[in-house]
Design a protein around this motif. Structure first.
Motif, short mmCIF file in Angstrom:
data_model
loop_
_atom_site.label_atom_id
_atom_site.label_comp_id
_atom_site.label_asym_id
_atom_site.label_seq_id
_atom_site.Cartn_x
_atom_site.Cartn_y
_atom_site.Cartn_z
N THR A 167 -8.02 4.22 -1.85
CA THR A 167 -8.39 2.90 -1.34
C THR A 167 -8.32 2.94 0.17
O THR A 167 -7.31 3.36 0.74
CB THR A 167 -7.44 1.81 -1.86
OG1 THR A 167 -7.40 1.85 -3.29
CG2 THR A 167 -7.89 0.43 -1.40
N THR A 168 -9.40 2.54 0.84
CA THR A 168 -9.44 2.63 2.29
C THR A 168 -8.99 1.32 2.94
O THR A 168 -8.98 0.26 2.31
CB THR A 168 -10.87 2.96 2.79
OG1 THR A 168 -11.72 1.82 2.58
CG2 THR A 168 -11.43 4.16 2.04
N VAL B 205 -5.33 -2.13 -0.65
CA VAL B 205 -6.01 -2.34 0.64
C VAL B 205 -4.98 -2.56 1.73
O VAL B 205 -5.08 -2.01 2.85
CB VAL B 205 -7.00 -3.51 0.56
CG1 VAL B 205 -7.62 -3.78 1.94
CG2 VAL B 205 -8.10 -3.22 -0.45
N ASN B 206 -3.97 -3.37 1.44
CA ASN B 206 -2.90 -3.60 2.42
C ASN B 206 -2.19 -2.29 2.76
O ASN B 206 -1.90 -2.03 3.94
CB ASN B 206 -1.89 -4.60 1.85
CG ASN B 206 -0.69 -4.78 2.76
OD1 ASN B 206 -0.76 -5.45 3.79
ND2 ASN B 206 0.42 -4.15 2.40
N ALA B 207 -1.93 -1.46 1.73
CA ALA B 207 -1.29 -0.17 1.99
C ALA B 207 -2.18 0.71 2.85
O ALA B 207 -1.69 1.41 3.76
CB ALA B 207 -0.98 0.52 0.66
N GLY B 208 -3.49 0.69 2.61
CA GLY B 208 -4.42 1.46 3.43
C GLY B 208 -4.38 1.04 4.88
O GLY B 208 -4.43 1.88 5.79
N ARG B 209 -4.28 -0.27 5.13
CA ARG B 209 -4.21 -0.76 6.51
C ARG B 209 -2.89 -0.33 7.18
O ARG B 209 -2.87 0.02 8.36
CB ARG B 209 -4.34 -2.28 6.52
CG ARG B 209 -5.74 -2.75 6.12
CD ARG B 209 -5.82 -4.26 6.03
NE ARG B 209 -7.16 -4.68 5.64
CZ ARG B 209 -7.49 -5.93 5.32
NH1 ARG B 209 -6.56 -6.89 5.36
NH2 ARG B 209 -8.72 -6.23 4.97
N THR B 210 -1.81 -0.37 6.41
CA THR B 210 -0.52 0.09 6.94
C THR B 210 -0.59 1.56 7.31
O THR B 210 -0.09 1.99 8.37
CB THR B 210 0.59 -0.15 5.91
OG1 THR B 210 0.67 -1.55 5.61
CG2 THR B 210 1.93 0.32 6.43
N ILE B 211 -1.21 2.36 6.45
CA ILE B 211 -1.36 3.80 6.70
C ILE B 211 -2.22 4.03 7.94
O ILE B 211 -1.92 4.92 8.75
CB ILE B 211 -1.95 4.49 5.46
CG1 ILE B 211 -0.95 4.45 4.30
CG2 ILE B 211 -2.34 5.93 5.77
CD1 ILE B 211 -1.55 4.78 2.95
N ALA B 212 -3.28 3.24 8.10
CA ALA B 212 -4.14 3.37 9.29
C ALA B 212 -3.34 3.09 10.56
O ALA B 212 -3.48 3.81 11.57
CB ALA B 212 -5.33 2.42 9.18
N GLN B 213 -2.51 2.07 10.54
CA GLN B 213 -1.69 1.74 11.71
C GLN B 213 -0.70 2.86 12.02
O GLN B 213 -0.50 3.24 13.17
CB GLN B 213 -0.96 0.41 11.46
CG GLN B 213 -1.88 -0.79 11.37
CD GLN B 213 -1.21 -2.01 10.75
OE1 GLN B 213 -0.01 -1.99 10.46
NE2 GLN B 213 -1.98 -3.07 10.55
N ARG B 214 -0.07 3.39 10.98
CA ARG B 214 0.87 4.49 11.20
C ARG B 214 0.13 5.73 11.71
O ARG B 214 0.69 6.49 12.51
CB ARG B 214 1.60 4.82 9.90
CG ARG B 214 2.53 3.71 9.43
CD ARG B 214 3.33 4.13 8.20
NE ARG B 214 4.15 3.04 7.69
CZ ARG B 214 5.01 3.15 6.69
NH1 ARG B 214 5.15 4.32 6.06
NH2 ARG B 214 5.72 2.12 6.28
N GLY B 215 -1.10 5.93 11.25
CA GLY B 215 -1.89 7.07 11.73
C GLY B 215 -2.14 7.00 13.22
O GLY B 215 -2.06 8.01 13.94
N ASP C 129 -5.10 5.03 1.04
CA ASP C 129 -3.97 4.96 0.11
C ASP C 129 -4.38 5.68 -1.17
O ASP C 129 -5.39 5.34 -1.79
CB ASP C 129 -3.63 3.50 -0.19
CG ASP C 129 -2.50 3.37 -1.20
OD1 ASP C 129 -1.41 3.90 -0.92
OD2 ASP C 129 -2.73 2.77 -2.27
N LEU C 130 -3.60 6.69 -1.56
CA LEU C 130 -3.89 7.46 -2.76
C LEU C 130 -3.08 6.92 -3.93
O LEU C 130 -1.91 6.58 -3.77
CB LEU C 130 -3.56 8.94 -2.54
CG LEU C 130 -4.26 9.62 -1.35
CD1 LEU C 130 -3.83 11.07 -1.25
CD2 LEU C 130 -5.77 9.52 -1.48
N GLY C 131 -3.70 6.85 -5.09
CA GLY C 131 -3.01 6.32 -6.25
C GLY C 131 -3.60 6.83 -7.55
O GLY C 131 -4.48 7.70 -7.55
#
Length: 383
Positions: free
Chosen positions: A201-202, A359-369, A193-195
């Motif tokens: 944030t991974t 961190v939650n956003a990073g996990r969401t991005i990982a799932q979408r990836g 997650d970029l901010g």
């Protein structure tokens, strides 16, 4: 994959004078070609070459540097046309667009100049170069680079190199074509997650804080404002000295973060999932102080660094839809603005899951990836 290796030249006073005069002559020729292109409307590479080649050679250039000056001019007009078509200079009839269209392109007298292998030769063992100048060929100019850069130059250098004068020093930017390893099949994805508050944030929970970078940006911004308001010769001299420092610091920070992200993904045999944030500056509406921070956010640079570093080691990178990544629960996938009560807190209003918001956003991005990778490979297999 094409990479650029920067080496620092170590010319003596005679060579410095010859290189400076060469850049000045090449850019005078490019400006002449630009004026002729603007007057006649001829901007194509071959057409412009036929129009001004003899005129440019008469200005003191030999055949290859003359061709490169003309091609540089044609390339600049092609870029201008592309930017106009994309609307990067505003709408038709806008003040900025009229200014871009109403005058020929100008090149600084010390703008970079490309050289090919007919004009520039490298002696890797001796770490010297021989380069054509308007004062004759200058041989034995030393250069500095790291061992890894020297290895890349020796094994992969191809095509042209640009002669650059920056900050009182001379550089060569050499193009290298590096073969890309085959992408492996990842066991999962490291979501990033970029901010602005946290640069990255991974999904593993590691945060790269942006506090120091933002402090540096604010300090340079305040200093530039004071110096520009003062307007004296010494203030302008200091402004020139400070030029580029902030950008170099930000780039170094992004390089370090990108290297760590790629190393972690490679170590765990995962790919990297990033948000596709293209056009975000046009979509987001903020107050003026926040706009300054948003427009200095170098997310595209960080994404580019991650992409090329990952490609070098065979780590897949995918870009996912960024919509609602900060509002979606990574556990139950419930989406609501209420899930994000403040900048750092995520509390799902449906299942009660709590986590740091980035961190939650990073996990969401990982799932979408993982979904993007599966869909793209299923389509590839079907084809």
């Amino acid at each position: 994959m094409k990479l650029v290796v920067q080496v620092k030249l170590l010319p003596d006073e005679t060579a410095r004078a010859a290189l400076r005069e060469t850049l000045h002559t090449c850019n005078r020729a490019a400006n002449h070609a630009s004026r002729r292109a603007f007057e006649t409307g001829v901007t194509g590479k071959q057409s412009l070459q036929r129009l001004v080649y003899a005129e440019v050679k008469a200005m003191g250039l030999s055949a290859q540097p003359a061709l490169h000056a003309i091609r540089k001019t044609a390339g600049a007009y092609a870029t201008l046309k592309a930017n106009l078509k994309a609307g990067n200079y505003g709408r038709e009839g806008s003040k900025r667009r009229k200014a871009a269209e109403s005058k020929p392109i100008r090149f600084r007298k010390e703008a970079a100049q490309p050289f090919d292998d007919r004009c520039l030769s490298w002696q890797m063992d001796a770490r010297t170069v021989s380069i054509w100048t308007v004062c004759g060929r200058v041989r034995g100019i030393g250069f500095q680079c790291s061992l890894s850069q020297l290895k890349m130059l020796t094994e992969h250098r191809r095509g042209e190199s640009d002669l650059v004068f920056r900050g009182g020093n001379w550089y060569l930017y050499a193009t290298c074509e590096v073969p890309e390893p085959e992408l492996g099949d990842p066991v999962g994805f490291l979501g990033v997650d970029l901010g602005i508050v946290n640069i990255a944030t991974t999904s593993d929970g590691h945060r790269y804080a942006g506090k120091h970078l933002n402090q540096v940006r604010h300090r340079y911004r305040r200093l530039r404002q004071r110096l520009q308001k003062k307007g004296t010769k010494s203030a302008k001299r200091l402004l020139r000295k400070l030029s580029g420092r902030e950008a170099r610091f930000a780039a170094d920070t992004n390089h370090r973060i990108a290297k760590r992200l790629v190393t972690e993904a490679q170590r765990t045999c995962r790919g990297i999932a990033l948000e596709d944030l293209g056009g975000i500056r046009d979509r987001v509406r903020l107050r003026k102080p926040q706009r300054v921070t948003l427009h200095s956010w170098s997310f595209a640079q960080l994404g580019g660094f991650v992409s090329y570093k990952a490609a070098l080691v065979g780590v897949p990178v995918v870009f996912v839809d960024p919509r609602h990544t900060s509002q979606e629960c990574s556990r139950c996938h419930h989406i609501s603005r209420g899930n994000r009560p403040d900048q750092s807190t995520f509390l799902c209003t449906s299942c009660g899951f709590a986590e740091h918001a980035d961190v939650n956003a990073g996990r969401t991005i990982a799932q979408r990836g993982g979904v993007v990778w599966a869909v793209s490979h299923a389509a590839g297999d079907a084809a």
